[in-house]
Design a protein around this motif. Structure first.
Motif, PDB file in Angstrom:
ATOM      1  N   VAL A   1      38.153  39.866  32.487  1.00  0.00           N
ATOM      2  CA  VAL A   1      38.011  39.094  33.737  1.00  0.00           C
ATOM      3  C   VAL A   1      36.955  39.724  34.647  1.00  0.00           C
ATOM      4  O   VAL A   1      36.292  39.020  35.411  1.00  0.00           O
ATOM      5  CB  VAL A   1      39.357  38.900  34.492  1.00  0.00           C
TER       6      VAL A   1
ATOM      7  N   PHE B   1      34.960  45.190  37.122  1.00  0.00           N
ATOM      8  CA  PHE B   1      33.943  44.251  37.613  1.00  0.00           C
ATOM      9  C   PHE B   1      32.700  45.005  38.096  1.00  0.00           C
ATOM     10  O   PHE B   1      31.565  44.611  37.780  1.00  0.00           O
ATOM     11  CB  PHE B   1      34.515  43.377  38.738  1.00  0.00           C
TER      12      PHE B   1
ATOM     13  N   ALA C   1      33.859  37.439  36.064  1.00  0.00           N
ATOM     14  CA  ALA C   1      33.567  37.274  37.496  1.00  0.00           C
ATOM     15  C   ALA C   1      32.075  37.305  37.785  1.00  0.00           C
ATOM     16  O   ALA C   1      31.636  36.857  38.856  1.00  0.00           O
ATOM     17  CB  ALA C   1      34.286  38.357  38.294  1.00  0.00           C
TER      18      ALA C   1
ATOM     19  N   VAL D   1      39.927  33.673  29.129  1.00  0.00           N
ATOM     20  CA  VAL D   1      39.991  33.582  30.606  1.00  0.00           C
ATOM     21  C   VAL D   1      40.260  32.141  31.014  1.00  0.00           C
ATOM     22  O   VAL D   1      39.529  31.223  30.643  1.00  0.00           O
ATOM     23  CB  VAL D   1      38.656  34.045  31.236  1.00  0.00           C
TER      24      VAL D   1
ATOM     25  N   LEU E   1      40.540  33.954  38.115  1.00  0.00           N
ATOM     26  CA  LEU E   1      40.150  34.108  36.712  1.00  0.00           C
ATOM     27  C   LEU E   1      41.240  34.945  36.067  1.00  0.00           C
ATOM     28  O   LEU E   1      41.383  36.139  36.368  1.00  0.00           O
ATOM     29  CB  LEU E   1      38.788  34.803  36.610  1.00  0.00           C
TER      30      LEU E   1
ATOM     31  N   ILE F   1      40.570  38.175  40.390  1.00  0.00           N
ATOM     32  CA  ILE F   1      40.475  38.497  38.958  1.00  0.00           C
ATOM     33  C   ILE F   1      41.751  39.262  38.573  1.00  0.00           C
ATOM     34  O   ILE F   1      42.113  40.248  39.214  1.00  0.00           O
ATOM     35  CB  ILE F   1      39.200  39.308  38.623  1.00  0.00           C
TER      36      ILE F   1
ATOM     37  N   THR G   1      40.987  46.565  38.170  1.00  0.00           N
ATOM     38  CA  THR G   1      40.292  45.370  37.686  1.00  0.00           C
ATOM     39  C   THR G   1      38.919  45.279  38.347  1.00  0.00           C
ATOM     40  O   THR G   1      37.913  44.956  37.701  1.00  0.00           O
ATOM     41  CB  THR G   1      41.117  44.099  37.966  1.00  0.00           C
TER      42      THR G   1
END
Ligand SMILES: O=C(CO)[C@H](O)[C@H](O)COP(=O)(O)O
Length: 219
Positions: free
Chosen positions: A10, A35, A14, A214, A207, A116, A31
């Motif tokens: 995820v 990203f 993103a 996803v 997401l 996310i 998370t």
């Protein structure tokens, strides 16, 4: 895929929401770490990011991504952050990483909140995850009693001082069926800095990473 792999999935997904050439709002957590790493590797050019924590600031800076003070921007097109729980309406519980106050401040600057999360975060009703509440330390005992009055058991998160010098109460035993009313109510209690219910600043998009890839939820 295990939970870490779903977070990476995820985190990469993103990237589709990053507005190239514009300042981005960046949340906090494992998370979001995925990203940030994906963003750095992607080559997408942004002039900088507004960060929601010292943790994310350090990670962004390590990748050479400029971090701007929130006071330097009046609006962000997109804020990307994780969640501890999200329901079918986009309402969230956040603050597992103790960054909820700055997260809400940066989310307030943004037109779109992109959440996310791995699929374990999707819940029917908020409240199974202990609700983080940032507080002024002096109010801890009184706020513990106030949560008890509504069926919650508040526990001080030991050894944690937030980026703002606050403490965190984690509250179990709640079933938050009306997140907007709950957020309004608890925010009025003296000594509460920020309650970890994100109802007024809910997700616009989530997401969600699961076994099938996803899924995009829009709210
Ligand atoms: O609200 C947060 C930090 O204050 C995080 O978004 C939330 O705790 C989710 O974290 P993770 O991505 O590590 O599961």
């Amino acid at each position: 895929m295990n939970q870490d792999q779903l977070k990476q999935l995820v985190g990469r997904a993103a990237l589709d929401y990053v507005p190239a050439g514009q300042i981005l709002g960046v949340g906090t957590g494992s998370t979001v770490d995925c990203f940030i790493d994906a963003l750095a590797a992607s080559g997408i050019q942004i002039p900088g990011a507004v960060s929601s924590s010292e943790r994310s600031t350090q990670r962004l800076a390590k990748h050479g991504i400029k971090v701007l003070d929130a006071a330097e921007v009046t609006r962000l097109a997109v804020y990307i952050d994780g969640a501890d729980e999200i329901d079918g309406r986009g309402f969230m519980v956040k603050g597992g990483g103790a960054a909820l106050t700055r997260e809400k401040i940066v989310a307030d600057l943004a037109d779109q909140f992109v959440c996310i999360a791995d699929a374990s975060k999707l819940v029917q009703t908020l409240g199974a995850f202990p609700l983080p509440v940032e507080i002024i330390p002096m109010a801890a005992a009184q706020l513990t009693r106030r949560f008890a009055e509504i069926g919650g058991k508040a526990q001080l998160r030991g050894g944690v001082v937030t980026d703002n010098g606050g403490h965190i109460l984690d509250v179990t035993g709640l079933s938050i069926t009306d997140p907007l009313a709950f957020e309004n109510d608890v925010n009025q209690w003296p000594g509460v800095v920020t309650v970890g219910v994100f109802a007024h600043h809910k997700a616009s998009v989530c997401l969600l990473g699961g076994a099938d890839g996803v899924k995009t939820l829009k709210f």
